[in-house]
Write an enzyme that holds these catalytic residues in place. Structure first.
Site, PDB file in Angstrom:
ATOM      1  CG  ASN A 444      24.610  -9.880 -23.030  1.00 27.76           C
ATOM      2  OD1 ASN A 444      25.852  -9.708 -23.857  1.00 27.76           O
ATOM      3  ND2 ASN A 444      24.963  -8.142 -21.795  1.00 27.76           N
ATOM      4  CD  GLU A 478      21.603  -2.190 -21.187  1.00 28.19           C
ATOM      5  OE1 GLU A 478      20.258  -2.605 -20.618  1.00 28.19           O
ATOM      6  OE2 GLU A 478      22.669  -2.228 -21.008  1.00 28.19           O
TER       7      GLU A 478
END
Length: 579
Positions: A444, A478
């Site tokens: 990210n 995640e």
């Protein structure tokens, strides 16, 4: 609109049939003589018969009929049957009274009298008519005086006749056949209502069934059809007819408020419609009983009480049609004939005009039209409600799916798996694998959240496709959970973990390093015998997953439980590195 036009044509045809049934007999048909009164009068009960032999006090035109007097008089003059068969029977429309006195008076003053109570009246088969034998009428008879004490109905007076043969008092066969046809039209909608209610638990279906039942009683009693196969006392027939009509009218107003779509009626008019429904059931219902205490006014009050009902119902239908109500259009087609026929019957009942009883055929046919069209309207509404409910169920399922599915990956979310966990455990999903992508925050940070989301979607696809006998869940971020059942769960879990980096590399190009995954696996032997909660599975798998990360990431740590107890300080565990 095509359906409404068709229904309008059917209604017109049925009304035409009723008019044809009520037509005068053709010239070549054999007409049996009946004799109408030449004059009529209304007096107090104490008026003696002698005072009525002359011409004073009589009304000798077809008007000013009154049923609220203590006594009503009918004068039949011998000139009416000169040259014809002498009358032997008196008959009239079924209604309540106290006594009827029949007096045959000869030219020389000789009198022959027959006095009857209400219970002596004999209903005639096939028609709303009763009869009483006359005292002997001879060629010397000058007139027949009929004194009716406490009459409760104007038609009892206006439809009174003398005849020799009572076959003419019964309604023509075609009119009885028409009544039987109308009864058949009423029975079928009642069966439809029962069928609809079994599927559609709506109050308006019950109200319509009650309305149809009331109209069936009305046709049987007011139409006299019941006399074709049963003998009821005159008082019962006289009460059941108007009482069932008042009950049916009130139920129709309640049906209207329930049947119209939401918003088709203004709140004020809806309250007024409900109020007029109960008013119509109570006030005309009491008048329909034709009690001695109400004799002076019950006939007039009964018919006048329907005026506000007709006004309110007509206004309510017009308002709903103007608001675009589909149901109101059906009701307008169904109720217009019955409103017109009811107004005619109301005017005749009040004595505003005099007509033959065969005019009632218009009302009976209108009732048949009403229940058939309303049954079609209920079927149409039934389909509309089913469509609405199907749409609502679809929307509910979509909302449920939204609340139980992860919006990004389409996998079940934590809320869904916690709700179903006991069920899945009972089904044999006894292996709990917790998956976490390694160093996902760096993806990210380096490539942006859009690329991170693509990696999560690819990871979900890998989990979903790798094992058909598995349940996949995204807990958040995640972190994923996979429940497995069947043989070799550890090897399958490892194969699933290894498939993740390959799938992400294929679907998310441009990443500097492969995206690996660490996994903690808990296997519970004989899971059906134990009550292990999701949170307890998760805590053990989470600890194993962090051990895998601490050992270098990109690997699997597991433990196999045979009997579940509280997590011990030290446990037997295995660890495998990805190939």
């Amino acid at each position: 609109m095509a359906l409404l036009r068709l229904l309008g044509r059917v209604a017109s045809a049925l009304v035409l049939l009723a008019l044809l049934a009520a037509r005068p007999a053709a010239a070549d048909e054999r007409v049996l003589p009946t004799f109408a009164p030449a004059c009529h009068a209304a007096t107090e009960a104490a008026r003696p018969e002698a005072a009525m032999r002359g011409r004073a006090g009589w009304v000798c035109h077809n008007g000013d009929w009154r049923s609220g007097s203590e006594a009503a008089w009918l004068r039949f003059e011998a000139s009416a049957w000169q040259g014809q068969d002498l009358p032997r029977q008196f008959f009239s429309r079924i209604a309540r009274f106290e006594t009827i006195t029949l007096t045959a008076i000869d030219h020389d003053g000789t009198r022959r009298v027959a006095r009857y109570a209400e219970a002596d009246a004999e209903p005639v088969a096939a028609g709303p008519v009763f009869r009483l034998p006359l005292p002997e009428v001879t060629p010397a008879t000058a007139l027949v005086l009929v004194r009716i004490e406490a009459p409760h109905s104007v038609p009892l007076l206006t439809e009174a006749r003398l005849t020799r043969d009572m076959d003419h008092a019964a309604w023509p066969r075609i009119e009885i056949m028409l009544l039987a046809f109308v009864m058949g039209m009423l029975v079928l909608p009642l069966l439809f209502d029962v069928s609809f209610f079994l599927v559609l638990r709506e109050r308006f279906v019950v109200l319509h069934a009650g309305l149809v039942s009331a109209m069936m009683v009305y046709v049987l009693t007011a139409g006299g059809l019941v006399t074709a196969f049963a003998r009821l006392p005159l008082a019962a027939m006289a009460v059941l007819g108007p009482l069932s009509y008042a009950l049916g009218a009130g139920l129709s107003a309640l049906f209207l408020t329930d049947f119209l779509e939401r918003g088709a009626q203004s709140p004020l008019l809806r309250r007024v419609t409900i109020a007029i429904a109960w008013f119509t059931i109570i006030v005309p219902g009491i008048c329909a009983l034709q009690l001695g205490a109400t004799q002076r006014f019950d006939d007039t009050a009964y018919f006048l009480a329907f005026l506000p009902f007709i006004l309110v119902i007509t206004t309510a239908i017009l308002e709903a049609v103007m608001r675009g109500s589909r149901s109101a259009r059906f009701i307008a087609v169904a109720w217009t004939p019955i409103i017109i026929a009811s107004v005619e019957r109301l005017l005749r009942g009040l004595g505003a005009h005099v007509g033959p009883s065969s005019l009632d055929q218009m009302l009976f046919v209108a009732l048949g039209i009403e229940v058939v069209v309303i049954s079609l309207a209920i079927a149409d509404r039934f389909l509309a409600l089913r469509r609405e409910r199907d749409a609502a169920l679809t929307e509910a399922k979509m909302l449920e799916q939204i609340s139980t599915r992860d919006s990004l990956t389409g996998l079940m979310n934590r809320r869904a798996i916690e709700a179903r966990f006991d069920e899945l455990l009972a089904q044999g999903f006894d292996t709990f694998a917790l998956v976490d992508l390694d160093r996902f925050k760096a993806i990210n940070d380096l490539h942006g959240h859009q690329v991170g989301d693509a990696a999560l979607i690819a990871c979900a696809s890998a989990i979903r496709a790798s094992d058909r006998d598995a349940v996949a869940v995204r807990l958040g971020g995640e972190e994923f959970v996979v429940l497995l059942r069947g043989p070799r769960p550890l090897e399958r879990a490892e194969a699933l973990r290894q498939a993740i980096p390959m799938r992400i590399a294929q679907e998310v190009p441009g990443l500097d390093l492969p995206v690996t995954a660490s996994m903690g696996v808990v296997m519970l032997a004989e899971a059906g015998r134990h009550r292990m909660a999701f949170a307890e599975f998760y805590a053990r798998a989470d600890a194993l997953m962090y051990e895998a990360k601490a050992a270098g990431r990109n690997r699997l740590a597991y433990e196999r439980l045979t009997v579940f107890n509280a997590p011990p300080e030290s446990r037997s565990k295995g660890e495998e590195r990805a190939a």
